[in-house]
Motif scaffolding. Sequence first.
Motif, PDB file in Angstrom:
ATOM      1  N   CYS A  78     -53.158  34.071   3.442  1.00  0.00           N
ATOM      2  CA  CYS A  78     -52.266  32.757   2.998  1.00  0.00           C
ATOM      3  C   CYS A  78     -53.176  31.686   2.690  1.00  0.00           C
ATOM      4  CB  CYS A  78     -51.067  32.382   2.907  1.00  0.00           C
ATOM      5  SG  CYS A  78     -50.018  33.420   2.528  1.00  0.00           S
ATOM      6  N   HIS A  79     -53.831  30.688   1.557  1.00  0.00           N
ATOM      7  CA  HIS A  79     -53.998  29.507   1.873  1.00  0.00           C
ATOM      8  C   HIS A  79     -53.590  28.320   2.137  1.00  0.00           C
ATOM      9  CE1 HIS A  79     -58.488  31.240  -0.395  1.00  0.00           C
ATOM     10  NE2 HIS A  79     -57.887  31.612   0.797  1.00  0.00           N
ATOM     11  N   LEU A  80     -53.815  27.038   2.821  1.00  0.00           N
ATOM     12  CA  LEU A  80     -53.090  26.405   2.637  1.00  0.00           C
ATOM     13  C   LEU A  80     -53.559  24.747   2.685  1.00  0.00           C
ATOM     14  CD1 LEU A  80     -50.032  25.276   4.206  1.00  0.00           C
ATOM     15  CD2 LEU A  80     -50.969  25.219   6.425  1.00  0.00           C
ATOM     16  N   ASN A  81     -52.945  24.346   2.076  1.00  0.00           N
ATOM     17  CA  ASN A  81     -53.868  22.799   1.636  1.00  0.00           C
ATOM     18  C   ASN A  81     -52.229  21.647   0.898  1.00  0.00           C
ATOM     19  OD1 ASN A  81     -53.206  24.117  -1.093  1.00  0.00           O
ATOM     20  ND2 ASN A  81     -54.978  24.971  -0.878  1.00  0.00           N
ATOM     21  N   ASP A  82     -53.245  20.436   0.351  1.00  0.00           N
ATOM     22  CA  ASP A  82     -52.357  19.325   0.324  1.00  0.00           C
ATOM     23  C   ASP A  82     -52.760  19.026  -0.923  1.00  0.00           C
ATOM     24  OD1 ASP A  82     -49.697  17.782  -0.753  1.00  0.00           O
ATOM     25  OD2 ASP A  82     -50.390  16.917   1.952  1.00  0.00           O
ATOM     26  N   ALA A  83     -52.507  17.842  -2.055  1.00  0.00           N
ATOM     27  CA  ALA A  83     -52.902  17.367  -2.631  1.00  0.00           C
ATOM     28  C   ALA A  83     -52.601  15.811  -3.045  1.00  0.00           C
ATOM     29  CB  ALA A  83     -51.823  18.238  -4.539  1.00  0.00           C
ATOM     30  N   PRO A  84     -53.608  15.189  -3.836  1.00  0.00           N
ATOM     31  CA  PRO A  84     -53.815  14.044  -4.687  1.00  0.00           C
ATOM     32  C   PRO A  84     -52.363  13.354  -4.429  1.00  0.00           C
ATOM     33  CG  PRO A  84     -55.171  14.743  -6.187  1.00  0.00           C
ATOM     34  CD  PRO A  84     -54.746  15.813  -4.898  1.00  0.00           C
ATOM     35  N   ALA A  85     -52.108  12.228  -4.337  1.00  0.00           N
ATOM     36  CA  ALA A  85     -50.744  12.021  -4.351  1.00  0.00           C
ATOM     37  C   ALA A  85     -50.878  10.742  -5.699  1.00  0.00           C
ATOM     38  CB  ALA A  85     -49.521  10.397  -3.761  1.00  0.00           C
ATOM     39  N   GLY A  86     -49.578  10.753  -6.387  1.00  0.00           N
ATOM     40  CA  GLY A  86     -50.225  10.324  -7.923  1.00  0.00           C
ATOM     41  C   GLY A  86     -49.981  10.473  -9.174  1.00  0.00           C
ATOM     42  N   PRO A 142     -49.386  13.221 -12.218  1.00  0.00           N
ATOM     43  CA  PRO A 142     -48.855  14.645 -12.601  1.00  0.00           C
ATOM     44  C   PRO A 142     -49.113  15.833 -12.041  1.00  0.00           C
ATOM     45  CG  PRO A 142     -49.343  12.447 -14.055  1.00  0.00           C
ATOM     46  CD  PRO A 142     -50.069  12.768 -13.029  1.00  0.00           C
ATOM     47  N   VAL A 143     -47.978  16.617 -12.001  1.00  0.00           N
ATOM     48  CA  VAL A 143     -48.427  18.382 -12.038  1.00  0.00           C
ATOM     49  C   VAL A 143     -49.327  18.922 -12.767  1.00  0.00           C
ATOM     50  CG1 VAL A 143     -46.698  19.157 -12.135  1.00  0.00           C
ATOM     51  CG2 VAL A 143     -47.393  20.440 -10.912  1.00  0.00           C
ATOM     52  N   GLU A 144     -49.328  18.716 -13.776  1.00  0.00           N
ATOM     53  CA  GLU A 144     -50.269  18.942 -15.054  1.00  0.00           C
ATOM     54  C   GLU A 144     -51.074  18.646 -15.711  1.00  0.00           C
ATOM     55  OE1 GLU A 144     -47.556  17.371 -15.370  1.00  0.00           O
ATOM     56  OE2 GLU A 144     -45.446  18.716 -15.618  1.00  0.00           O
ATOM     57  N   GLN A 145     -51.288  17.387 -14.093  1.00  0.00           N
ATOM     58  CA  GLN A 145     -52.951  17.199 -14.840  1.00  0.00           C
ATOM     59  C   GLN A 145     -53.664  17.189 -12.721  1.00  0.00           C
ATOM     60  OE1 GLN A 145     -52.872  12.726 -15.219  1.00  0.00           O
ATOM     61  NE2 GLN A 145     -51.867  12.891 -17.126  1.00  0.00           N
ATOM     62  N   GLN A 146     -53.277  17.942 -12.105  1.00  0.00           N
ATOM     63  CA  GLN A 146     -53.696  18.553 -10.940  1.00  0.00           C
ATOM     64  C   GLN A 146     -55.069  18.905 -11.311  1.00  0.00           C
ATOM     65  OE1 GLN A 146     -53.337  16.737  -8.228  1.00  0.00           O
ATOM     66  NE2 GLN A 146     -51.092  16.452  -7.993  1.00  0.00           N
ATOM     67  N   VAL A 147     -55.785  18.560 -10.739  1.00  0.00           N
ATOM     68  CA  VAL A 147     -57.618  19.335 -10.688  1.00  0.00           C
ATOM     69  C   VAL A 147     -57.930  20.389  -9.323  1.00  0.00           C
ATOM     70  CG1 VAL A 147     -60.163  18.927 -11.312  1.00  0.00           C
ATOM     71  CG2 VAL A 147     -58.231  17.449 -11.957  1.00  0.00           C
ATOM     72  N   ASP A 148     -58.289  21.798  -9.838  1.00  0.00           N
ATOM     73  CA  ASP A 148     -58.525  22.459  -8.767  1.00  0.00           C
ATOM     74  C   ASP A 148     -59.560  22.368  -7.986  1.00  0.00           C
ATOM     75  OD1 ASP A 148     -57.959  24.516  -7.020  1.00  0.00           O
ATOM     76  OD2 ASP A 148     -59.562  26.265  -9.240  1.00  0.00           O
ATOM     77  N   ASN A 149     -60.533  21.763  -7.429  1.00  0.00           N
ATOM     78  CA  ASN A 149     -61.186  21.530  -6.680  1.00  0.00           C
ATOM     79  C   ASN A 149     -61.142  19.665  -6.098  1.00  0.00           C
ATOM     80  OD1 ASN A 149     -62.042  19.758  -8.826  1.00  0.00           O
ATOM     81  ND2 ASN A 149     -64.212  20.038  -8.153  1.00  0.00           N
ATOM     82  N   ARG A 150     -60.075  19.106  -6.402  1.00  0.00           N
ATOM     83  CA  ARG A 150     -59.756  17.901  -5.598  1.00  0.00           C
ATOM     84  C   ARG A 150     -57.963  18.055  -4.911  1.00  0.00           C
ATOM     85  NH1 ARG A 150     -60.519  14.549 -11.433  1.00  0.00           N
ATOM     86  NH2 ARG A 150     -62.140  15.063 -11.549  1.00  0.00           N
ATOM     87  N   ARG A 151     -58.400  18.219  -3.707  1.00  0.00           N
ATOM     88  CA  ARG A 151     -57.283  19.168  -2.584  1.00  0.00           C
ATOM     89  C   ARG A 151     -57.420  18.045  -1.571  1.00  0.00           C
ATOM     90  NH1 ARG A 151     -57.544  25.669  -3.077  1.00  0.00           N
ATOM     91  NH2 ARG A 151     -57.899  25.445  -5.323  1.00  0.00           N
ATOM     92  N   GLY A 152     -56.325  18.565  -0.614  1.00  0.00           N
ATOM     93  CA  GLY A 152     -56.727  17.850   0.772  1.00  0.00           C
ATOM     94  C   GLY A 152     -55.990  18.335   1.520  1.00  0.00           C
ATOM     95  N   LEU A 153     -56.185  17.936   3.104  1.00  0.00           N
ATOM     96  CA  LEU A 153     -55.418  18.744   4.026  1.00  0.00           C
ATOM     97  C   LEU A 153     -53.800  18.522   3.762  1.00  0.00           C
ATOM     98  CD1 LEU A 153     -57.359  17.138   7.289  1.00  0.00           C
ATOM     99  CD2 LEU A 153     -57.377  19.551   6.480  1.00  0.00           C
ATOM    100  N   PRO A 154     -53.665  20.032   4.884  1.00  0.00           N
ATOM    101  CA  PRO A 154     -52.839  20.205   4.693  1.00  0.00           C
ATOM    102  C   PRO A 154     -51.616  19.352   4.907  1.00  0.00           C
ATOM    103  CG  PRO A 154     -53.428  22.261   5.685  1.00  0.00           C
ATOM    104  CD  PRO A 154     -54.967  21.510   5.303  1.00  0.00           C
ATOM    105  N   CYS A 155     -49.871  18.376   4.889  1.00  0.00           N
ATOM    106  CA  CYS A 155     -49.664  17.723   4.979  1.00  0.00           C
ATOM    107  C   CYS A 155     -50.306  15.737   5.343  1.00  0.00           C
ATOM    108  CB  CYS A 155     -48.861  17.683   6.324  1.00  0.00           C
ATOM    109  SG  CYS A 155     -48.070  18.871   7.342  1.00  0.00           S
TER     110      CYS A 155
END
Length: 317
Positions: free
Chosen positions: A237-245, A247-260
């Motif tokens: 399993c891999h764990l991470n978070d996504a940037p706020a603001g 839309p899910v359809e516009q999220q880019v794979d290598n732009r993530r954050g720490l869990p929570c």
Amino acid sequence: MLNRRHFAKTASLAGLGLGALGMHAAEAPRTKRKFTLCLACGPIGVPGDPQMVIGWASQFGFEAIEPSPQFLGKLSEAELQAYLGEMKSKNLAWGAAGLSLDFRGSDAAFEQSLKSLPEFARSLQRAGVTRTATWLSPGHKSLTYVANFHQHVRRLREAARVLGDHGLRLGLEYVGPKTSWSASRFPFVHTMAEMKDLISEIGRDNVGFLLDSWHWYTAQETGADLLSLKASDVVLCHLNDAPAGIPVEQQVDNRRGLPCATGVIDVKTFLGAMIRIGYDGPVVCEPFSQELRQMPPEQVLAAVAAAMKKAVALAEA
């Protein structure tokens, strides 16, 4: 009158019984997690010196470390036993190794890399490692979905056979963001349902999922999807978070954050499902954060450990 007294007595006893049952249910122990928090240095931008990883993992409260096949393959038997002894003294287990195999390119490249797979597998087996994992490209510039599917089945079945001969499982990761799979002329596997089809067609019992909370989120899947799996279906399993603001359809794979970090990805549901199905393998933090990479290693490790422990606490609450 007797009937009323009998009813009252029966109802009173029943109430006591239900109260006791409710108390028993409330006191019943919750399902405990079986997975381990695993330190993998690459995804967090920390130098992956195997000689330092054990100390770091112990210092910051990790429970497993990612194996380095190249490092392990070079150790003498005495050196290996000393390394394993140090791991044991720190109560550290093995995580999953990245798969060293060129299965995404030409047939010639695949066949050439396949020749070195037995040596790769032996070095892991010798050290007691039982898990490997890799990711699938979510599209192809020239192969249709069906042609690409057949190619993956053939190649990964051969790889799984070699790995299985050495006691190794293979976890496969689908890539979920629409910005990734829609960038190719021919989109490929990018959901859990499609990956189930691929794994089923490969037909080897040592092949399962590398589940990533990011891809689960970007594929717009649910807790029910996770609960459709068994513990034996999940390798890593891999764990991470996504940037706020965004839309899910516009999220880019290598732009993530720490869990929570933002709460965009529901780590409580993700890890909670892993607890419920009894997943007993490693959980790795994979934030791909440029901010982290600019920090000193000890500061990165402290931040990663704190984020992972916070995610676990949410899932266990």
